[in-house]
Design an enzyme around this catalytic site. Structure first.
Site, short mmCIF file in Angstrom:
data_model
loop_
_atom_site.label_atom_id
_atom_site.label_comp_id
_atom_site.label_asym_id
_atom_site.label_seq_id
_atom_site.Cartn_x
_atom_site.Cartn_y
_atom_site.Cartn_z
N GLY A 109 0.82 -1.20 0.00
CA GLY A 109 0.00 0.00 0.00
C GLY A 109 0.85 1.26 0.00
N GLY B 20 0.04 -4.81 0.83
CA GLY B 20 -1.20 -4.62 0.09
C GLY B 20 -1.26 -5.40 -1.20
N GLU C 52 5.13 -5.33 7.52
CA GLU C 52 4.48 -4.28 8.31
C GLU C 52 5.12 -4.03 9.68
OE1 GLU C 52 1.69 -5.39 5.15
OE2 GLU C 52 2.93 -6.52 6.55
N ASP D 66 -1.69 -6.51 8.10
CA ASP D 66 -3.12 -6.25 7.97
C ASP D 66 -3.65 -6.94 6.71
OD1 ASP D 66 -1.73 -4.58 6.27
OD2 ASP D 66 -2.79 -2.75 6.80
#
Length: 282
Positions: free
Chosen positions: A73, A122, A145, A153
């Site tokens: 992301g 992501g 992350e 996530d």
């Protein structure tokens, strides 16, 4: 299926190729290693929602343009918005991203993700939840992350918890990078296809006239082959991983790894300890 908010105007950050009943969605930010932007997320939501009940669409292919599938992301944009005293952009970004992850995981049509190059964060969210994940010799996977002060996530607890033993805990906590054979062996990937056969596979998939996953799998099988783990792959040390990463706290995991390091001179143990000590305490 959950309904996403109205998407913004079309963006060239997601390209769409139409071939019969097949739609190919192309992540198109090659200079940014296809880092997942808000516009890309909204574009994916728009197309996945539109194709859900479209009888003229039976198969989705997802790939990245350039040398990466998706490096994760675009958190840099989120941080910039926070620094400008606006938390709302980040809240909408993650809400829409997680909604997209859910839609992909519960989709009623097969998705084939062609995972060339970097697949991180992501990028895993828009691919691993799909039915078929094709890797090549160039594929590199990670959930980095914790090194950013966050946690895995994008629904990662769903697929990491399904890996052999406590390998998912190891991958999620340390952010270690996996190659294609490791992804295939642990179940993150469904097929290994050599790079020189990937274009042929894609052309074959564009000619299908079915949503039958067994038929799609049969086509991919024609181009796939086995991929052998390297001798130094940590998957070959799963007994040690299970012994250490089955502990209830990170502190206990580190202590267990340090005990193993006294008995086994393995570089991956030292690297795991270093990663855990640097990472987010969450």
């Amino acid at each position: 299926m959950a309904s996403p908010p109205p998407p913004p105007a079309d963006s060239d950050q997601v390209l769409v190729e139409t071939n019969g009943v097949t739609r190919t969605l192309v992540l198109n930010r090659p200079k940014q290693l296809n880092a997942l932007s808000s516009a890309m997320i909204m574009g994916f939501l728009k197309h996945f929602t539109a194709y859900q009940d479209d009888e003229g669409v039976k198969l989705l292919i997802v790939k990245g343009k350039g040398r990466a599938f998706c490096a994760g992301g675009d958190v840099a944009a989120v941080v910039r918005s926070i620094n400008n005293d606006s938390w709302k952009y980040g809240a909408h970004f993650f809400r829409n991203e997680f909604l997209l992850n859910y839609i992909i995981a519960t989709y009623n049509k097969p998705q084939v993700s062609l995972l060339t190059g970097i697949v991180m964060g992501g990028g895993a969210g828009v691919s691993i939840h799909g039915r078929f994940r094709v890797v090549t010799e160039s594929t590199v996977f990670a959930m980095p992350e914790t090194a950013l002060g966050l946690f895995p996530d994008i629904g990662a607890s769903c697929f990491l918890s399904r890996l052999p033993g406590f390998y998912g805990e190891y991958v999620g906590l340390t952010g270690v990078r996996l190659d294609a054979p490791e992804m295939l062996a642990c179940g993150l990937a469904t097929h290994f296809v050599p790079s020189d056969k990937l274009a042929l596979l894609e052309e074959s998939l564009k000619k299908v006239d079915t949503s039958n996953p067994f038929a799609i799998c049969g086509i991919i099988d024609q181009y796939s082959q086995q991929a052998s783990l390297k001798e130094k792959s940590v998957l070959n040390r799963l007994e040690i991983i299970d012994r250490c990463f089955s502990k209830r706290t990170v502190e206990e995991i580190i202590a267990s790894l340090e005990q193993e390091a006294l008995n086994v001179a393995d570089e991956w143990i030292a690297a795991a300890i270093q990663s855990l000590r640097k990472a987010s305490p969450t």
